[in-house]
Scaffold this motif. Structure first.
Motif, PDB file in Angstrom:
ATOM      1  N   UNK B 170       3.496   7.721  -5.287  1.00 32.29           N
ATOM      2  CA  UNK B 170       3.916   6.376  -6.300  1.00 32.29           C
ATOM      3  C   UNK B 170       2.460   5.726  -6.476  1.00 32.29           C
ATOM      4  N   UNK B 171       2.698   4.762  -7.447  1.00 34.77           N
ATOM      5  CA  UNK B 171       1.616   3.836  -7.635  1.00 34.77           C
ATOM      6  C   UNK B 171       1.914   2.633  -8.324  1.00 34.77           C
ATOM      7  N   UNK B 172       1.542   1.430  -7.881  1.00 33.06           N
ATOM      8  CA  UNK B 172       2.098   0.361  -8.480  1.00 33.06           C
ATOM      9  C   UNK B 172       0.882  -0.631  -9.247  1.00 33.06           C
ATOM     10  N   UNK B 173       1.236  -1.946  -9.323  1.00 33.83           N
ATOM     11  CA  UNK B 173       0.512  -2.697 -10.138  1.00 33.83           C
ATOM     12  C   UNK B 173      -0.940  -2.647 -10.055  1.00 33.83           C
ATOM     13  N   UNK B 175      -2.844  -0.259  -9.010  1.00 26.43           N
ATOM     14  CA  UNK B 175      -3.698   0.882  -9.604  1.00 26.43           C
ATOM     15  C   UNK B 175      -3.879   0.982 -11.140  1.00 26.43           C
ATOM     16  N   UNK B 186      -3.735   8.522  -4.077  1.00 26.77           N
ATOM     17  CA  UNK B 186      -2.786   7.373  -4.470  1.00 26.77           C
ATOM     18  C   UNK B 186      -2.297   7.019  -3.077  1.00 26.77           C
ATOM     19  N   UNK B 190       4.412   3.598  -0.776  1.00 29.12           N
ATOM     20  CA  UNK B 190       5.298   2.917  -1.473  1.00 29.12           C
ATOM     21  C   UNK B 190       6.453   2.561  -1.136  1.00 29.12           C
TER      22      UNK B 190
END
Lengths: 116, 249
Positions: B170-173, B175, B186, B190
Motif C-alpha cells: 500500500x501507500x499513503x499520504x 508517498x 513502497x 501499512x
C-alpha cells in the motif's frame, strides 16, 4: 497539514492468485492508484473467506494453496474514484467491487517529510 | 448498602492481647459488626504504640509482643453507627473509639451488583460510526509504535473497541508528495485501525488523533450496530482463574 474532505471508499475483493498481465492483481491495482495520484490504497490478506466463485479461500501453513482472500481498500474524492472505476472494471474478472461514502481527514507532513 | 455522600467512619483502637469471653476483643467486635450487617470492616495491626496505661508496646520487645496495637475501622451511615455504639463501647473495654464525619465517593460493590450494571460505554446500539485510521507501521509516538499508542488512547477514552489490520502492500499520504519510488519499494507496513462507536464519542476523540497522527488518513462512515455483546466481569474472572490453574499445572 490537515485537510478535510468528503469522499468515497472502494473495496475490491478477490484472490491472491488472481493476476493481470502476469503480475498479481493487487499490485496492478495499487500501481494504477498511484499513477492516478489516489490518496490511499492498502492491501489486506484475509485468513479465510469465500468469494463470488463460492470457494473457500484459506491461507494456512498446512495447505499449499496460496489463494488467500485479498481486499484492497482505496480512498479518495468521488472524482478520483470515478477515474479509477473503469480500470477496476476492466481488470477484475472474478471478484467484488464495493463503494461506500466516507468523511475523511488527510494528515500530511509539512514541506520536509521526516521519513525517507 | 452504603450510598455516596455523608457517612461516619468509626475507628476502634485496641490491644491485640485483650480478650473478651476468651477470644481476642478484635475478633468478637469483627463478628459483631459482621452479623449486624455493617457494609465492611478492616482490622489492621500496628507495629508499635502505647495506650491509656502508657506502656510502650513494640514488636521488638518479645515479652510484650502480644500487646501490639490493633485498629478496627468501618464506615457506615450515622443511624447505623448510633445503633451499634452502645454495644461497641461495652465491647471495646479499655480501648478507644473515635468517630469522624466522612464522605463516600464510591461505595463498595459486590460482584453480583457489577454484573447487573453495564458501564456507560458498553451501551451502544443502532446508528453509529466507523472510524478508520490509516498510518505507517513505522510511525512512532512518544517512543512506541503509533498504532499501539492509539489503541491505548482509545481504550483510555472508553471507545467501544478497535482492531488493527496490517496491510502487506500500500501507500499513503506521504508517498503522494514524492511519488517517484517504484511500487516495489513502497513500505510494506501499512496499518489500518478500525473502530466503531457513536458519532459523538468519535468526534470527541478526534483532537487526540489530531495530536498524535502527523501523517495519515482518517475516515468516517455511517454504520448500524446490530449486536454488541461482551462478557460479564465474573466470566472474565473465571477465564483468568482457569488460565492461572493452567499455568500452575
Amino acid at each position: 497539514m490537515k485537510e478535510q474532505f468528503s469522499g468515497c471508499m472502494v473495496r475490491v475483493h478477490f484472490g491472491e492468485e488472481d493476476r493481470w498481465q502476469g503480475i498479481p492483481l493487487y499490485e496492478a491495482i495499487v500501481a494504477k492508484c498511484k499513477e492516478l495520484g489516489i490518496a490511499e490504497a492498502i492491501v489486506f490478506r484475509g485468513i479465510e473467506g469465500f468469494g463470488s466463485a463460492s470457494r473457500i479461500r484459506r491461507s494456512s501453513l498446512w495447505s499449499f494453496s496460496k489463494d488467500a482472500p485479498i481486499q484492497v481498500s482505496i480512498i479518495d474524492s468521488e472524482e478520483q474514484i470515478a477515474r479509477l472505476l473503469p480500470f477496476l472494471d476492466s481488470i477484475v474478472d472474478e471478484g467484488l467491487v464495493a463503494t461506500s461514502r466516507v468523511e475523511g481527514i488527510l494528515y500530511r507532513p509539512n514541506e520536509h517529510p521526516t521519513k525517507s | 448498602m452504603l450510598s455516596p455522600g455523608k457517612a461516619v467512619k468509626v475507628t476502634i483502637y485496641l490491644s491485640e492481647g485483650s480478650t473478651r469471653h476468651g477470644v481476642p476483643v478484635y475478633t468478637s467486635i469483627l463478628d459483631f459488626l459482621f452479623y449486624r450487617g455493617v457494609a465492611g470492616a478492616t482490622v489492621t495491626k500496628g507495629i508499635a504504640g502505647f495506650g491509656a496505661d502508657h506502656h510502650m508496646h513494640s514488636a521488638n520487645l518479645i515479652d510484650l509482643a502480644d500487646h501490639l496495637p490493633v485498629k478496627i475501622e468501618f464506615i457506615e451511615s450515622r443511624e447505623k453507627v448510633d445503633s451499634l455504639l452502645n454495644k461497641l463501647q461495652a465491647m471495646a473495654g479499655t480501648g478507644l473509639i473515635e468517630m469522624q464525619e466522612t464522605n463516600i465517593a464510591k461505595p463498595a460493590r459486590t460482584t453480583k451488583d457489577l454484573e447487573k450494571e453495564q458501564p456507560e460505554h458498553l451501551k451502544i446500539e443502532g446508528h453509529a460510526q466507523l472510524m478508520r485510521i490509516y498510518l505507517n507501521e513505522e510511525d512512532r509516538w512518544n517512543g512506541k509504535p503509533l498504532y499501539k499508542a492509539l489503541v491505548e488512547a482509545m481504550r483510555s477514552n472508553d471507545l467501544a473497541g478497535v482492531t488493527v489490520y496490517k496491510g502487506f502492500l500500500g501507500y499513503g499520504s506521504h508517498h503522494q508528495l514524492h511519488g517517484d519510488e517504484s511500487i516495489f519499494s513502497l513500505h510494506h507496513g501499512s496499518i489500518m485501525l478500525s473502530t466503531v462507536d457513536t458519532a459523538e464519542k468519535l468526534r470527541a476523540f478526534l483532537p487526540i488523533v489530531d495530536q498524535m497522527v502527523q501523517e495519515g488518513l482518517v475516515t468516517f462512515s455511517d454504520v448500524d450496530i446490530i449486536k454488541y455483546a461482551h462478557r460479564s466481569p465474573d466470566v472474565q474472572q473465571d477465564i483468568q482463574s482457569e488460565a492461572e490453574s493452567d499455568k500452575a499445572e
